[in-house]
Enzyme design. Structure first.
Site, mmCIF file in Angstrom:
data_model
loop_
_atom_site.group_PDB
_atom_site.id
_atom_site.type_symbol
_atom_site.label_atom_id
_atom_site.label_comp_id
_atom_site.label_asym_id
_atom_site.label_seq_id
_atom_site.Cartn_x
_atom_site.Cartn_y
_atom_site.Cartn_z
ATOM 1 N N ASN A 25 -10.170 -0.027 -0.241
ATOM 2 C CA ASN A 25 -8.714 0.038 -0.183
ATOM 3 C C ASN A 25 -8.159 -0.577 -1.465
ATOM 4 O OD1 ASN A 25 -5.989 -0.247 0.332
ATOM 5 N ND2 ASN A 25 -6.246 -1.158 2.361
ATOM 6 N N CYS B 294 0.811 -1.221 0.000
ATOM 7 C CA CYS B 294 0.000 0.000 0.000
ATOM 8 C C CYS B 294 0.846 1.272 0.000
ATOM 9 C CB CYS B 294 -0.957 0.009 1.187
ATOM 10 S SG CYS B 294 -2.044 -1.431 1.249
ATOM 11 N N HIS C 270 -3.232 7.153 2.019
ATOM 12 C CA HIS C 270 -3.650 5.844 1.534
ATOM 13 C C HIS C 270 -5.052 5.578 2.061
ATOM 14 C CE1 HIS C 270 -4.025 1.599 1.099
ATOM 15 N NE2 HIS C 270 -3.722 1.313 2.339
#
Length: 326
Positions: free
Chosen positions: A283, A120, A253
């Site tokens: 996500n 990520c 993020h």
């Protein structure tokens, strides 16, 4: 010698057509004997929908569409690019890199192309590498992409993880500039935390050893994330000689709205200065920051001349931040 800098001159993004709402996912899981609810998902994550790619769609396919948008926004052609970096944890193949496959799909050849794997945090890592290469004089115009098909590695028997992730891609064109665009960055990793977020399987002799599906200790990730994100952001500000009050937009993020709220609070930033897309995209790992950046640019939120903080944290355990001026 005149200093060289790099600056973002175009952004782009792409989402698969199939939008999966919480209600859609709840129904799918119920058919498999897994119980959850829209309320449970929203309360814990802030996520209301995500996009899943079809079976025959790869990370390079999503990257291609996002790249075309970024190139158009930058007013250049694929042939003008002399560096391609793709951040992904879900590559098309074991090898070659997704970046090489993307290069071929763009119809160009010759320039260096490689993947960055920091989960990520991947886009923050990739952007920092591209900036360094442009400053060093080894590139003039880079295509930096985050692209993921996380739906391929989700365990749909585990409601604590399968509701979190989605597929998508985001891209930027980073160009040499006389004026600073990328102001500072700060990258870190701590491999002692490998086990709290990973896909522990590997290929051996044509078979998969271990599990090929994502596993996560959510509480441990949350605890680590809120601490390291603040430290990385402050370290980046210090390197740039700036303060929290100089930040026009925070683009974290897009993992969990509670992590994002906590980070904003620690940096003394109101939530109306935070770009939030997690509610509609879930996500998307390495894609989430460039996706959110492009969304904010096209919505008229992020504008030329503004100062933007990007930050991410992911499996590895990796984390980092980039401060830039649009």
């Amino acid at each position: 010698m005149t200093p060289r800098y790099s600056r973002i001159v175009g952004t782009g993004s792409f989402l698969p057509a199939r939008r999966v709402s919480n209600d859609d996912l709840v129904a799918q899981l119920a058919a498999q004997g897994v119980e959850t609810s829209d309320e449970w998902i929203v309360e814990r994550t802030g996520i209301r929908a995500r996009h899943f790619a079809d079976k025959d769609v790869t990370a390079s396919d999503l990257a291609l569409e996002a790249s075309r948008q970024a190139l158009a926004a930058a007013g250049c052609e694929a042939a003008d690019i002399d560096l391609i970096i793709v951040a992904t944890s879900t590559p098309d193949m074991v090898f070659p890199s997704t970046a090489c496959i993307l290069q071929h799909k763009l119809g160009v050849a010759g320039c260096p192309a490689f993947d960055v794997q920091a989960v990520c945090s991947g886009f923050v890592y990739a952007l920092t590498v591209a900036d360094a290469m442009i400053r060093a004089g080894t590139a003039r115009r880079a295509l930096v992409v985050g692209s993921e098909v996380f739906s391929r590695i989700l365990n749909f028997q585990d409601r604590t993880t399968c509701v979190l992730f989605g597929d998508g891609a985001g891209a930027v064109v980073l160009e040499v500039s006389d004026e600073p665009g990328i102001l500072a960055s700060d990258l870190h990793a701590d491999g002692s935390h490998v086990g709290i977020l990973c896909v522990p399987g590997n290929v051996y002799g044509g078979e998969i050893l271990g599990s090929p599906l994502l596993t996560m200790d959510g509480q441990a990730v949350f605890k680590l994330a809120v601490g390291v994100l603040e430290k990385a952001a402050r370290a980046t500000l210090d390197k740039a000689g700036m303060q929290e009050s100089d930040i026009d937009w925070l683009i974290p993020h897009q993992a969990n709205i509670r992590i994002m709220q906590s980070t904003a609070r620690k940096l003394r930033l109101p939530m109306d200065k935070v770009v939030v897309t997690v509610d509609q995209h879930g996500n998307t790992s390495a894609a989430s920051i460039p996706l959110a950046l492009d969304h904010a640019v096209r919505a008229g939120q992020v504008q030329a001349g503004q100062t933007v903080m990007l930050e991410g944290v992911g499996g590895g355990f990796t984390w980092g931040a980039v401060l830039l001026k649009m």
